[in-house]
Design a protein around this motif. Structure first.
Motif, PDB file in Angstrom:
ATOM      1  N   ARG A   8     -34.764 -14.548 -13.271  1.00 12.18           N
ATOM      2  CA  ARG A   8     -35.808 -13.520 -13.392  1.00 12.18           C
ATOM      3  C   ARG A   8     -36.509 -13.620 -14.737  1.00 12.18           C
ATOM      4  O   ARG A   8     -37.735 -13.450 -14.822  1.00 12.18           O
ATOM      5  CB  ARG A   8     -35.190 -12.143 -13.203  1.00 12.18           C
TER       6      ARG A   8
ATOM      7  N   GLU B 159     -40.245 -13.994 -13.737  1.00  3.48           N
ATOM      8  CA  GLU B 159     -40.799 -12.663 -13.508  1.00  3.48           C
ATOM      9  C   GLU B 159     -41.619 -12.192 -14.714  1.00  3.48           C
ATOM     10  O   GLU B 159     -41.229 -12.395 -15.864  1.00  3.48           O
ATOM     11  CB  GLU B 159     -39.684 -11.642 -13.237  1.00  3.48           C
TER      12      GLU B 159
ATOM     13  N   PRO C  30     -38.754  -8.711 -15.701  1.00  3.24           N
ATOM     14  CA  PRO C  30     -37.448  -8.914 -15.044  1.00  3.24           C
ATOM     15  C   PRO C  30     -36.790  -7.628 -14.572  1.00  3.24           C
ATOM     16  O   PRO C  30     -35.984  -7.654 -13.639  1.00  3.24           O
ATOM     17  CB  PRO C  30     -36.607  -9.585 -16.150  1.00  3.24           C
TER      18      PRO C  30
ATOM     19  N   PRO D 162     -38.576  -6.818 -10.707  1.00  9.61           N
ATOM     20  CA  PRO D 162     -38.876  -8.174 -10.206  1.00  9.61           C
ATOM     21  C   PRO D 162     -39.810  -8.183  -9.000  1.00  9.61           C
ATOM     22  O   PRO D 162     -39.716  -7.337  -8.112  1.00  9.61           O
ATOM     23  CB  PRO D 162     -37.495  -8.725  -9.837  1.00  9.61           C
TER      24      PRO D 162
END
Length: 239
Positions: A214, A218, A221, A224
């Motif tokens: 992530r 992302e 995170p 996500p």
């Protein structure tokens, strides 16, 4: 070798390896009734030659057998590059034993005693995963947002630039992106994301690996977009 009771159904061929004669015969009868051809063996001796001879689509392998046990046999298969799906049967039902079985290369794990319907469902699920369009062997690059994951080159790119990931993180990402929209349990991810240099692996290790992924892909995170938590189950890739 048993023959399926309905020749119009071509479900596949299953090799059942178990030292319990009664259980072998029960499974042969049950699987035959559901369209599978079955090959029976009472031990894991010469398992590789049996696979070469009968070419099963899947092996149901007992963990605890006299002589060569299921763990040793499965480990030997994988070390020789044999990728036939294996479902491990065992009387041990503790999580550590389940993880050990999966880490040797088994695709799934069923604890004894079990309902034959559960085993059938797991056989069907493993065969679908192995032969479906998401098979790793036939995978194409997967694009999501600014990212592109190439399972052949084992690379994740963002806008053409390689994102550095560990082998375990690549394995985990591959397992997720090849099952889009499908919730995967931590046990399943342990089975799919086998990583020989990961050391001791457990549910916490999967959570840590997901966190690292992530952070790599992302924007946020903590919220996500791509790798979502499925509470009470595990994780899901949502392209």
């Amino acid at each position: 070798m048993g023959q399926g009771s309905n020749p119009a159904i071509k479900a596949g061929k299953i090799l059942v390896v178990d030292d319990d004669l009664e259980l072998r015969q029960l499974l042969a009868t049950y699987l035959n009734k559901h369209g599978y051809d079955t090959v029976l063996a009472g031990d894991a001796t010469d398992l590789e030659s049996r696979i070469a001879r009968y070419e099963p689509d899947l092996v149901v392998l007992d963990r605890m057998m006299p002589g060569r046990d299921g763990l040793e046999a499965c480990r030997a298969l994988r070390s020789q590059g044999e990728d036939v799906p294996v479902i491990m049967l065992t009387a041990k039902d503790e999580s550590v034993d389940r993880i050990v079985g999966l880490e040797t290369g088994a695709d799934d794990y069923v604890g004894k005693p079990f309902d034959p319907r559960e085993l059938l469902a797991r056989i069907q699920a493993v065969l679908r995963r192995k032969s479906g369009p998401s098979s790793f062997k036939t995978a194409h690059a997967v694009r999501f947002g600014a990212f592109e994951f190439d399972p052949v080159m084992r690379q994740l790119l963002k806008d053409g630039e390689v994102i550095r990931l560990t082998g375990g993180e690549i394995n985990l990402l591959e397992a997720l992106v090849q099952n889009p929209g499908k919730p995967l349990s931590r046990d399943r991810l342990l089975a799919l994301a086998r990583d020989d240099d990961a050391g001791e692996r457990n549910d916490r290790a999967i959570d840590i690996a997901v966190l690292r992924l992530r952070r790599a892909i992302e924007d946020d995170p903590k919220s996500p977009r791509w790798i979502q938590t499925v509470w009470g189950v595990g994780y899901r890739f949502s392209p």
